[in-house]
Design an enzyme around this catalytic site. Structure first.
Site, short mmCIF file in Angstrom:
data_model
loop_
_atom_site.label_atom_id
_atom_site.label_comp_id
_atom_site.label_asym_id
_atom_site.label_seq_id
_atom_site.Cartn_x
_atom_site.Cartn_y
_atom_site.Cartn_z
N ASP A 501 60.04 3.71 7.01
CA ASP A 501 61.46 3.36 7.01
C ASP A 501 61.75 2.05 6.29
O ASP A 501 62.89 1.75 5.97
CB ASP A 501 61.93 3.18 8.47
CG ASP A 501 62.30 4.48 9.13
OD1 ASP A 501 62.66 5.43 8.42
OD2 ASP A 501 62.25 4.55 10.37
C1 BGC Z 1 61.05 -0.77 12.00
C2 BGC Z 1 60.58 0.63 11.77
C3 BGC Z 1 61.58 1.59 12.29
C4 BGC Z 1 62.97 1.29 11.77
C5 BGC Z 1 63.94 2.21 12.45
C6 BGC Z 1 62.42 -0.97 11.45
O1 BGC Z 1 62.87 -2.26 11.75
O2 BGC Z 1 60.14 -1.66 11.42
O3 BGC Z 1 59.33 0.84 12.38
O4 BGC Z 1 61.21 2.89 11.91
O5 BGC Z 1 63.32 -0.04 12.01
O6 BGC Z 1 65.21 2.00 12.25
C1 NOJ Z 2 59.11 4.12 13.45
C2 NOJ Z 2 60.07 5.21 13.22
O1 NOJ Z 2 60.45 5.77 14.46
C3 NOJ Z 2 59.49 6.29 12.33
O2 NOJ Z 2 60.46 7.26 12.07
C4 NOJ Z 2 58.98 5.68 11.08
O3 NOJ Z 2 58.41 6.71 10.32
C5 NOJ Z 2 57.98 4.59 11.35
N1 NOJ Z 2 58.54 3.61 12.23
C6 NOJ Z 2 57.51 3.89 10.10
O4 NOJ Z 2 58.51 3.14 9.52
#
Ligand code: BGC
Ligand code: NOJ
Length: 816
Positions: A501
């Site tokens: 993400d």
């Molecule tokens: C986090 C990710 C997450 C995303 C979701 C980010 O701040 O690092 O792990 O998937 O937010 O919105």
């Molecule tokens: C957490 C999120 O829930 C997931 O959708 C994502 O793939 C991972 N973080 C990596 O960013």
């Protein structure tokens, strides 16, 4: 292994915490259907119905000091000593303390001055309430007179506005009290007289000597939860909340003869009434509004629950049902091996975490506030792969719910709210990996169940009535979403980001008030392509092809196969960096994850996915990529996401480069994607390597609990990486795709028992020194008992065995 904090009790399927001062609150989840509770080892946490944002029942304070404040507390006043069975909030030193976190229940027991107080918390199946069975025992030789106070604080339903709209909230709170000779109930009915048709209640199966419903009256204006005024004074004030902060507290005086035990049953519940049945004829209850109240709750539904759980026998019976459910769920896949920790992960904790992630997605934990994210499109598809063997019918419904949030071009809302099942724009969209996960989830469901009829279900786009097409059509469009969004190298355009993400290649954000997840996305003219999606496309694309073949859709299978071939070629031609797969191309078409880069030279996601998809297998690319991952990414705690981590902000990379080096998506050990590498290792026949990495991530092998910090019985999303200040420190426990992925890894790839359309494939890839194991697998309506023997110290068989599907019981012995 006993540590200073506790130990596993496998025969009871529990983790036993013996010291309340864990390095972080170690929590558990109550409920696995619609009513849920989060409960820490000191009874902190909160409850909600379906949706932690829109139906928050009890209040919780995040960011509190100390961290875990608020929950369902019992105060015991024994002469001048005031204590809690779970140690907090009074923190009176206990003579003994134990918290047993089991499967959807928690039992907390404290002993002080010869009084034992044990509280069993659980949510009975099919019931919208948390039961709390408080068992008090006088261990002394003399009679004891105890004063017992319950305590919980109501949330004004919407977890988000509850924490911010004080100008309104502090004036709206309303309660009712109902006292009978059998029970005493405190009802929370804020906003019930207008648009809400739901209320909450907290009862005890006894008359009380008093109650409180106003927080200030109970706690005192200048007191804290560790020293509530009412408890200090040893009496309740019978307060009625008018606005401010409504709470529910029962006050009971209890006399226990020497050796006597007494049980009290508390019920913390939620009910909904149809609009036309919301109100009762006035029945003399005490309400905040007194005589003027025209809106007495119709309590028929709460009464049913209160009556049902009036006795200890009824509570025991409900608890036995919960235990039986877990016996049944865990009997679907069971391993017996000489490795106790492997058995523990496979037979208990990994499967349990899969249920929890299935229920919660990424909504409510001690790291997810419950008011931000709900059910993720990609997250929930992955979660159900870890859950589908447990309750296939629920997985089926979930697939249809997720698919209904898709757009006609295959794109998706990134998440939806569990209560409304509607896509939530506030969390963003445009992640180009999202659609493929629907293929991943749906095909796993059909391989498990053989229920091809799901493909004919009519599913709308974006929940618009009239727009329905078959689920199979959703899958085709999901596949084509990638085909229709290729970049200059013929690789998938990344959109806002892919699985990572935080790899935001089109955001270019310089405004700290913007979220990377939702800010305007400049995809116009972008050359940003993802090798992770390329690998995912080949992998899930093959699943789509297999499905088409299984459905006799050979023309569609051939069409899809051609696109997969093209993708393979594009990766081999443009996506190989010499020793590993590139990670991406940025907006301008520059390489990311290349030896040419100063930082972020190599990433785990593309190694995992392209190697799992066996792209370039003829030239040995997957094996080379795995060697490179081992060389650059590995560490004693698992493989980091990228190396070296970024040390400065890169506007063209986005959120990833905002994290300090070694944390989260910037060089953290993302436990979620280590299994991709492990699966790729098994596909390359490297059982020893797969096992080594599996054990680095799996919680049962974690020894240093002070360092790891979070719960030792579940996976966490991230462990600080080798460039972090404290490598090995865990964060974001519970709600992570790590659960489903490690389940898939250990059950289907290491132990290697894999459902296919044709039959149950037995294809283990194990460490050479594992001499034997036995798996009992209930699959569809059959049961397979498979014994794998490895007398010659091999890592895998020369050819896998396929056990054809047939109902009934089957025994097989496979010799590697
Ligand atoms: C986090 C990710 C997450 C995303 C979701 C980010 O701040 O690092 O792990 O998937 O937010 O919105
Ligand atoms: C957490 C999120 O829930 C997931 O959708 C994502 O793939 C991972 N973080 C990596 O960013």
């Amino acid at each position: 292994m006993k540590t200073q904090y506790g130990h596993f009790d496998d025969s009871n399927r529990e983790y036993v915490i013996t010291n309340p001062k864990t390095p972080f609150p170690w929590i558990n989840y109550l409920g696995n259907e619609d009513f849920f509770g989060l409960i820490s080892n000191t009874a902190g946490g909160y409850n909600f119905y379906k949706d932690a944002k829109f139906r928050r029942i009890t209040r919780y304070r995040y960011n509190s000091v100390p961290m875990d404040n608020g929950g369902r507390y019992f105060y015991i006043k024994d002469e001048e000593t005031i204590w809690n069975p779970g140690w907090k909030p009074c923190k009176t030193p206990l003579d003994s303390y134990e918290c047993r976190h089991g499967l959807n229940y928690t039992r907390i027991t404290g002993v002080k001055n010869n009084v034992r107080a044990s509280v069993l918390h659980f949510v009975p199946l099919g019931v919208k309430a948390e039961l709390q069975r408080l068992t008090l025992t006088n261990l002394s030789q003399e009679a004891k007179r105890l004063k017992v106070f319950s305590y919980t604080e109501w949330c004004l339903w919407n977890g988000a506005t509850d924490g911010e709209n004080f100008q309104r909230n502090l004036s709206t709170g309303e309660v009712e009290i109902e006292q009978t000779d059998r029970f005493t109930a405190i009802y929370h009915k804020t906003e019930y007289k207008e648009r809400r048709n739901h209320y909450a209640y907290y009862t005890v199966n006894a008359p009380v000597q008093g109650y409180d419903t106003d927080r200030e009256a109970f706690v005192g204006l200048y007191n804290e939860l560790s020293e509530p005024q009412a408890v200090l004074e040893g009496r309740a004030t019978d307060s009625l909340a008018h606005g401010w902060s409504p709470i529910a507290s029962h006050y009971l005086e209890i006399e226990l003869a020497a050796g006597e035990t007494r049980d009290l049953i508390f019920i913390l519940g939620y009910e909904e009434n149809p609009n036309e049945e919301k109100f009762a004829a006035k029945a003399g209850e005490i309400t905040s509004l007194g005589e003027k109240d025209h809106h007495i709750i119709n309590k028929v539904r709460a009464h049913e629950v209160i009556n049902r759980f009036a006795t200890v026998e009824a509570v025991d019976a409900a608890f036995a049902e919960l235990t039986a459910l877990w016996d049944e769920l865990l009997s679907k896949y069971r391993v017996e091996s000489s490795d106790e920790r492997l058995n523990r992960m496979v037979n208990i904790w990994n499967q349990y975490q899969c249920m929890i992630t299935f229920c919660m997605s990424r909504s409510a934990s001690f790291f997810e506030s419950g008011i931000g994210r709900g059910m993720g499109f990609r997250d929930s598809n992955q979660d159900l792969v870890g859950f589908v063997h447990q309750i296939p019918s629920r997985a089926r419904q979930r697939i249809l719910d997720i698919a209904a949030t898709q757009f006609p071009d295959g794109g998706c809302y990134h998440q939806y709210q569990p209560l409304t099942k509607r896509g939530n724009n506030d969390i963003g969209g445009g992640f180009n990996d999202d659609p493929l996960w629907l293929i991943f989830g749906t095909t796993a469901y059909i391989r498990e169940t053989c229920d091809f009829s799901i493909l004919d279900e009519l599913v709308p786009w974006d929940n618009q009535p009239g727009s329905e097409v078959s689920l199979m059509e959703h899958l085709r469009i999901s596949f084509d979403h990638v085909v229709n969004n290729l970049g200059p190298h013929g690789l998938p355009l990344i959109g806002r980001a892919d699985w990572n993400d935080c790899l935001n290649l089109n955001c270019f954000s310089m405004d700290p008030n913007e979220s990377f997840q939702t800010t305007g996305n400049q995809t116009e003219g972008s050359k940003a392509e993802s090798l992770m999606i390329a690998g995912l496309f080949v992998y899930c694309g093959r699943q789509y092809v297999d499905l088409c073949n299984a459905c006799n859709m050979s023309a569609e299978a051939a069409r899809a196969e051609q696109h997969i071939q093209n993708m393979n070629q594009a990766v081999e031609k443009y996506g190989w960096d010499g020793e590993w797969y590139l990670r991406a191309f940025d907006f301008y078409g520059h390489k990311i994850g290349s030896k040419e880069n100063e930082e972020g030279k190599i990433f785990i996601e593309s190694q995992g996915w392209c190697a799992m998809a066996r792209i370039g297998a003829e030239q040995g690319l997957p094996e080379k990529a795995l060697d490179s991952a081992a060389k650059w990414l590995d560490s004693p705690h698992g493989m980091v996401l990228n190396y070296p981590a970024y040390t400065t902000y890169h506007i063209e990379l986005g959120e990833q480069s905002t994290y300090p080096a070694g944390y989260k998506e910037n060089g953290g050990i993302f436990c979620h994607n280590n299994p991709w590498v492990i699966i790729a290792q098994t596909e390359a026949g490297r059982g020893n390597d797969a096992w080594d990495l599996y054990r680095k991530i799996a919680p049962a092998w974690i020894e240093d609990q002070d360092l790891h910090k979070v719960e030792p019985y579940v996976y966490c999303q991230m462990v600080a990486g080798k460039e972090a200040a404290k490598p090995g420190e865990g964060k974001n426990s519970w709600l992570t795709g790590t659960a489903a992925w490690n389940w898939l890894t250990v059950s289907q790839h290491i132990l290697g028992i894999r459902p296919t359309y044709e039959g149950l494939l037995v294809d283990p890839c194990i460490p050479a020194d594992l001499k034997e194991f036995k798996v009992t697998r209930k699959w569809r309506d059959a049961e397979y008992v498979i014994t794998v023997k490895n007398p010659n110290g091999k890592q895998h068989a020369d050819t896998p065995t396929c056990l054809p599907y047939a109902p009934g019981k089957h025994n097989s012995v496979i010799i590697l």
